[in-house]
Design a protein around this motif. Structure first.
Motif, PDB file in Angstrom:
ATOM      1  N   SER A 187      43.322  30.931  37.110  1.00 26.72           N
ATOM      2  CA  SER A 187      43.162  31.520  37.746  1.00 26.72           C
ATOM      3  C   SER A 187      43.520  33.314  37.172  1.00 26.72           C
ATOM      4  O   SER A 187      44.418  33.240  36.625  1.00 26.72           O
ATOM      5  CB  SER A 187      44.449  31.499  39.041  1.00 26.72           C
ATOM      6  OG  SER A 187      44.877  31.747  40.189  1.00 26.72           O
ATOM      7  N   ILE A 188      43.177  34.691  37.286  1.00 24.80           N
ATOM      8  CA  ILE A 188      43.266  35.361  36.923  1.00 24.80           C
ATOM      9  C   ILE A 188      44.255  36.051  37.377  1.00 24.80           C
ATOM     10  O   ILE A 188      43.810  36.720  38.977  1.00 24.80           O
ATOM     11  CB  ILE A 188      41.989  35.972  36.622  1.00 24.80           C
ATOM     12  CG1 ILE A 188      41.307  34.874  36.077  1.00 24.80           C
ATOM     13  CG2 ILE A 188      42.563  37.647  35.754  1.00 24.80           C
ATOM     14  CD1 ILE A 188      41.582  35.160  34.155  1.00 24.80           C
ATOM     15  N   THR A 189      45.481  36.263  37.813  1.00 23.55           N
ATOM     16  CA  THR A 189      46.688  37.316  38.204  1.00 23.55           C
ATOM     17  C   THR A 189      46.415  37.890  37.898  1.00 23.55           C
ATOM     18  O   THR A 189      47.298  39.176  38.553  1.00 23.55           O
ATOM     19  CB  THR A 189      47.786  36.284  38.294  1.00 23.55           C
ATOM     20  OG1 THR A 189      48.254  36.386  37.166  1.00 23.55           O
ATOM     21  CG2 THR A 189      47.222  35.028  38.784  1.00 23.55           C
ATOM     22  N   ASP A 190      46.870  39.404  36.486  1.00 20.50           N
ATOM     23  CA  ASP A 190      46.567  40.422  35.839  1.00 20.50           C
ATOM     24  C   ASP A 190      45.282  40.565  35.959  1.00 20.50           C
ATOM     25  O   ASP A 190      44.424  41.221  35.543  1.00 20.50           O
ATOM     26  CB  ASP A 190      47.038  40.204  34.645  1.00 20.50           C
ATOM     27  CG  ASP A 190      46.644  41.726  33.664  1.00 20.50           C
ATOM     28  OD1 ASP A 190      47.454  42.292  34.689  1.00 20.50           O
ATOM     29  OD2 ASP A 190      46.233  41.178  32.491  1.00 20.50           O
ATOM     30  N   GLY A 191      45.318  42.417  37.203  1.00 18.19           N
ATOM     31  CA  GLY A 191      44.056  43.213  36.709  1.00 18.19           C
ATOM     32  C   GLY A 191      43.646  43.968  35.309  1.00 18.19           C
ATOM     33  O   GLY A 191      42.237  43.824  35.502  1.00 18.19           O
ATOM     34  N   ASP A 192      44.769  43.533  34.335  1.00 23.90           N
ATOM     35  CA  ASP A 192      43.543  44.315  33.269  1.00 23.90           C
ATOM     36  C   ASP A 192      42.730  43.273  32.097  1.00 23.90           C
ATOM     37  O   ASP A 192      42.121  43.294  31.622  1.00 23.90           O
ATOM     38  CB  ASP A 192      44.731  44.690  32.368  1.00 23.90           C
ATOM     39  CG  ASP A 192      44.066  45.056  31.002  1.00 23.90           C
ATOM     40  OD1 ASP A 192      43.722  46.269  30.758  1.00 23.90           O
ATOM     41  OD2 ASP A 192      44.963  44.416  29.335  1.00 23.90           O
ATOM     42  N   THR A 193      43.176  42.164  32.434  1.00 26.84           N
ATOM     43  CA  THR A 193      42.916  40.330  32.296  1.00 26.84           C
ATOM     44  C   THR A 193      41.515  40.775  32.996  1.00 26.84           C
ATOM     45  O   THR A 193      40.524  40.426  32.471  1.00 26.84           O
ATOM     46  CB  THR A 193      43.552  39.137  31.929  1.00 26.84           C
ATOM     47  OG1 THR A 193      43.979  39.609  31.524  1.00 26.84           O
ATOM     48  CG2 THR A 193      42.440  38.166  31.672  1.00 26.84           C
ATOM     49  N   ALA A 194      41.600  40.506  33.811  1.00 20.33           N
ATOM     50  CA  ALA A 194      40.416  40.345  34.792  1.00 20.33           C
ATOM     51  C   ALA A 194      39.149  41.738  34.518  1.00 20.33           C
ATOM     52  O   ALA A 194      37.988  41.592  34.824  1.00 20.33           O
ATOM     53  CB  ALA A 194      40.781  41.140  36.517  1.00 20.33           C
ATOM     54  N   LYS A 195      39.846  42.813  34.681  1.00 21.44           N
ATOM     55  CA  LYS A 195      38.323  44.074  34.159  1.00 21.44           C
ATOM     56  C   LYS A 195      38.333  43.765  33.154  1.00 21.44           C
ATOM     57  O   LYS A 195      36.721  43.866  33.297  1.00 21.44           O
ATOM     58  CB  LYS A 195      39.160  45.330  33.422  1.00 21.44           C
ATOM     59  CG  LYS A 195      40.185  46.451  35.001  1.00 21.44           C
ATOM     60  CD  LYS A 195      40.548  47.274  34.461  1.00 21.44           C
ATOM     61  CE  LYS A 195      40.986  48.164  35.635  1.00 21.44           C
ATOM     62  NZ  LYS A 195      41.533  48.933  35.577  1.00 21.44           N
ATOM     63  N   LYS A 196      39.193  42.732  31.814  1.00 15.65           N
ATOM     64  CA  LYS A 196      37.787  42.871  30.472  1.00 15.65           C
ATOM     65  C   LYS A 196      36.852  41.437  31.034  1.00 15.65           C
ATOM     66  O   LYS A 196      36.248  41.226  30.134  1.00 15.65           O
ATOM     67  CB  LYS A 196      39.502  41.952  29.598  1.00 15.65           C
ATOM     68  CG  LYS A 196      39.854  43.602  28.834  1.00 15.65           C
ATOM     69  CD  LYS A 196      40.970  42.479  27.993  1.00 15.65           C
ATOM     70  CE  LYS A 196      42.436  43.720  27.418  1.00 15.65           C
ATOM     71  NZ  LYS A 196      43.248  43.128  26.618  1.00 15.65           N
ATOM     72  N   ILE A 197      37.385  40.552  31.792  1.00 16.03           N
ATOM     73  CA  ILE A 197      36.661  39.408  31.532  1.00 16.03           C
ATOM     74  C   ILE A 197      35.222  39.893  32.323  1.00 16.03           C
ATOM     75  O   ILE A 197      33.840  39.347  32.225  1.00 16.03           O
ATOM     76  CB  ILE A 197      37.224  38.876  32.319  1.00 16.03           C
ATOM     77  CG1 ILE A 197      38.394  37.335  32.151  1.00 16.03           C
ATOM     78  CG2 ILE A 197      35.710  37.165  33.364  1.00 16.03           C
ATOM     79  CD1 ILE A 197      39.217  36.932  33.074  1.00 16.03           C
ATOM     80  N   LEU A 198      35.623  40.914  33.894  1.00 12.86           N
ATOM     81  CA  LEU A 198      34.125  41.186  34.138  1.00 12.86           C
ATOM     82  C   LEU A 198      33.081  42.214  33.268  1.00 12.86           C
ATOM     83  O   LEU A 198      32.095  42.541  33.357  1.00 12.86           O
ATOM     84  CB  LEU A 198      35.130  42.077  35.723  1.00 12.86           C
ATOM     85  CG  LEU A 198      35.396  41.257  36.793  1.00 12.86           C
ATOM     86  CD1 LEU A 198      35.836  42.015  37.904  1.00 12.86           C
ATOM     87  CD2 LEU A 198      34.436  41.044  37.066  1.00 12.86           C
TER      88      LEU A 198
END
Length: 181
Positions: free
Chosen positions: A136-147
């Motif tokens: 579960s990704i809850t951090d916006g910065d991490t989500a951007k990096k993954i996408l």
């Protein structure tokens, strides 16, 4: 043998890695130059802050499953569920104007054939990799990096499919997409 010569032997290869947030990745590729493709995939993963790992490190976190994407064609989800179960499918999920029907890998073709006989319009039928557990990704910065990592891998010519075990909430996803526009 010449560099990048025409008529090179195509070979299927699978890579594994971890992306930002410890997201597991399984990358399927078809290439005529394994060294080039390995180097490209490894470089993209490592530049994203991830780690390129040896085969078997993350693949155990995924199971094969058949996925059939079909047109809704005015049918209710209950109708689709009845059709799919009758055809031997495991489950059904709504995708807007389409439906995803899940099967065991060895029953994919049989289920697809029955659905076609019943008038269902099939968009795509393939074996996919389903994560046994999602990160579960809850951090916006991490989500951007993954996408961003997923997109960079998917645009490589040799890469056929990228499987990952992350889950980003719809709210977080909307926030990211809103900030990109």
């Amino acid at each position: 043998m010449g560099k990048g010569g025409a008529g090179g032997q195509l070979e299927s290869v699978t890579y594994e890695g971890y992306g930002p947030g410890k997201v597991a990745l399984v990358i399927e590729a078809t290439t005529d130059n394994k060294n080039r493709t390995t180097s490209e995939v490894k470089s993209i993963i490592e530049r994203s802050g991830g780690a390129f790992v040896s085969p078997g490190t993350v693949s155990w976190m995924f199971t094969d499953e058949g996925v059939i994407t079909a047109e809704r064609d005015g049918k209710s989800m209950d109708e689709f569920l009845d059709l799919a179960i009758e055809a031997g499918a495991e489950d059904v999920a709504e995708l807007g104007d389409a439906v995803e029907i899940y099967t065991k890998p060895n029953t994919l073709e049989a289920v697809k054939r029955v659905l076609i006989e019943k008038g269902v319009k099939i968009i795509l039928a393939e074996i996919s990799k389903k994560p046994s557990a999602a990160v579960s990704i809850t951090d916006g910065d991490t989500a951007k990096k993954i996408l961003d990592l997923m997109e960079k891998l998917e645009v490589l010519d040799d890469v056929q499919k990228v499987h990952a075990n992350f889950d980003i909430s719809d709210n977080l996803l909307e926030g990211i997409q809103g900030s990109i526009k």
